[in-house]
Design an enzyme around this catalytic site. Structure first.
Site, short mmCIF file in Angstrom:
data_model
loop_
_atom_site.label_atom_id
_atom_site.label_comp_id
_atom_site.label_asym_id
_atom_site.label_seq_id
_atom_site.Cartn_x
_atom_site.Cartn_y
_atom_site.Cartn_z
N ASP A 105 -3.57 -9.99 13.22
CA ASP A 105 -4.06 -8.60 13.51
C ASP A 105 -2.81 -8.16 14.78
O ASP A 105 -3.15 -8.70 15.88
CB ASP A 105 -5.33 -8.07 13.86
CG ASP A 105 -5.55 -6.63 14.04
OD1 ASP A 105 -4.85 -5.94 14.82
OD2 ASP A 105 -6.69 -6.26 13.47
N PHE A 146 -3.98 3.20 14.93
CA PHE A 146 -3.99 4.31 14.14
C PHE A 146 -5.35 3.70 13.23
O PHE A 146 -5.42 2.55 12.95
CB PHE A 146 -2.94 4.46 13.06
CG PHE A 146 -2.21 5.56 13.72
CD1 PHE A 146 -1.19 5.34 14.59
CD2 PHE A 146 -2.10 7.02 13.05
CE1 PHE A 146 -0.52 6.35 15.29
CE2 PHE A 146 -1.27 7.98 13.39
CZ PHE A 146 -0.38 7.65 14.65
N ASN A 179 0.99 -1.35 -0.11
CA ASN A 179 0.12 -0.07 -0.12
C ASN A 179 1.00 1.46 -0.07
O ASN A 179 2.17 1.25 0.14
CB ASN A 179 -0.89 -0.09 1.07
CG ASN A 179 -0.04 -0.16 2.43
OD1 ASN A 179 0.49 0.75 2.82
ND2 ASN A 179 -0.37 -1.20 3.18
#
Ligand code: C5P
Length: 446
Positions: free
Chosen positions: A358, A375, A256
């Site tokens: 996660d 975040f 990303n």
């Protein structure tokens, strides 16, 4: 989950966690694609109003100090240079005067000073004295409290509490390693000075080793850090930063647009505030902030494996990394070739994705979890999504921002969401935002 690659661009998702990312050959950003340059950069005058007394003793590293004076001036500082006779052998006072825009003091018998006491006057105006380069001889003088020339005299005459002393040594590796030098360094530190350490590498004498003076930019960072309040002294922070890269084949992957700048800014701000910092970084091209321990990883699983054993040794976990939610179940050992027989006729390729761990949720749910900060990069309903993450990941604070408006940039605006409510931190450069976050973390640790 599966990804299908067609020649026609198209994106679709289905409820049974089957994704179809249909794309032209360049639709998924792979390693090496240029990132967006930071637009709208805000460059704060970080040393505005500060008065730096810069002492130079003899050494080839004097050439680096010319650049340092420029950097200090650009950061807003007033710089007053004092040179020993040895320094004058390497660079002229004319050069240093032109760069600092102030008359350079080279003698204790300077008749131009109305009271003839330059050594007293100089340090009374200064917020900080930095000796760079500090030669082995100068350090020996400081250790003994000698005052037989202008620089050591000025250092001795300064009010210790009001005008702290930073020392940037520069010398040959044998001189640096000599027990006498190390003894003198220990003494000046015991007397309250801070020794900034040395670099390693090629030396002017042709030898290789420890003893090079730090670079001008490193010294600037040390001076800036000196003036930051030590809000996190004695605390330790574990920070993730940057994107992750999930290989599809040896030359392509899913990643990303995260640049890592926010996470690196937090690492720097925390180190400036006196914390011990470990930074687990995905693939980014950013220099490691000073005094930060860095662990480089590529994939989400590597990031997870790097973070988990470190958690127990840290008081705070800050998850700024934009971790890929999915990875291909099987990364191909060889480059996936296109079907040339179907070129231009709508060739397809399909491969399956599986969910990544996660990391923030895993740390947040540990029985003895550190203070967890996460975040949320969203494109809409920032507060709502951030609050949902606060609960789901058991974080103490979620820092919300608009994803497309921050990736790759040097500035941002933040929304802090915690159990007490919401607070906006207005648009600013990322280092200033990071310092604001450090204040918030310090408050939460109290
Ligand atoms: O769920 P989402 O990715 O939006 O959550 C973002 C927050 O969770 C960030 O703090 C990010 O660093 C963290 N995160 C993580 N591991 C993941 C996904 C997100 O630590 N696999």
């Amino acid at each position: 989950m599966s990804i299908r690659i067609d020649s026609a661009p198209r994106v679709a998702a289905s409820s049974n966690s089957q994704w179809c990312i249909d794309m032209g050959p360049k639709r998924i950003r792979a390693c090496g694609t240029p990132r967006r340059a930071g637009a709208g950069t805000v460059r704060p005058m970080q040393l505005q109003g500060k008065h730096i007394l810069l002492g130079m003793s003899g050494g080839i590293a004097c050439y680096k100090v010319a650049e340092l004076v420029r950097l200090l001036g650009k950061a807003g500082a007033t710089v007053q240079v004092v040179m020993s006779e040895g320094a004058e052998a390497f660079i002229t006072p004319v050069t240093m005067q032109a760069l600092s825009n102030h008359r350079v003091v080279t003698s204790q018998w300077d008749a131009l000073e109305p009271n003839n006491m330059a050594h007293i006057n100089l340090s009374r105006q200064a917020d900080l004295m930095l000796i760079a380069p500090a030669s082995a001889d100068m350090i020996a003088k400081l250790a003994q409290g000698r005052a037989d020339e202008v620089l050591s005299l000025t250092a001795l005459a300064r009010p210790i509490e009001r005008c702290p002393l930073l020392i940037a040594p520069a010398m040959n590796r044998e001189m640096w390693a000599h027990p006498a030098t190390q003894r003198n360094l220990a003494q000046v530190q015991a007397d309250g000075a801070r020794v900034l350490g040395v670099g390693t590498g090629d030396q002017a004498c042709g030898e290789v080793g420890d003893g090079r003076m730090l670079e001008a930019a490193e010294l600037l960072d040390e001076v800036i850090a000196h003036f930051q309040p030590k809000l996190l002294a004695g605390k330790s922070l574990l920070i993730t930063a940057g994107p992750t890269f999930e290989p599809i084949d040896p030359v392509r992957g899913i990643t990303n647009l995260s640049s890592g700048k926010m996470g690196f800014a937090i690492a720097r701000a925390a180190a400036e505030a006196g914390a011990k910092v470990t930074l687990v970084a995905g693939p980014v091209h950013l220099p490691t902030p000073r005094h930060v321990r860095r662990i480089d990883v590529q994939t989400a699983r590597q990031m997870f494996d790097a973070v988990m054993p470190e958690v127990a040794a840290h008081d705070v976990f800050v998850a700024t990394a934009a971790v890929a939610d999915w990875r291909p179940i099987h990364a191909s050992a060889h480059k996936i070739k296109k079907d040339v027989s179907r070129e231009g006729k709508g060739a397809n390729a399909t491969f399956e994705l599986t969910e990544n761990p996660d990391i923030l949720a895993a740390v947040g749910h540990l029985p003895s979890a550190p203070l967890c900060i996460g975040f949320a990069a969203e494109s809409e309903k920032l507060a709502e999504h951030a609050r949902a993450k606060l609960v789901r990941k058991k974080a103490a604070l979620i820092v919300g921002n608009i994803g497309p408006a921050t990736f790759g940039r040097d500035d941002n605006a933040l929304l802090l969401v915690d159990a007490e409510g919401e607070r906006e931190i207005p648009h600013n450069d990322k280092l200033s935002l990071a310092r604001e976050l450090v204040r918030e973390i310090a408050k939460k640790l109290q």
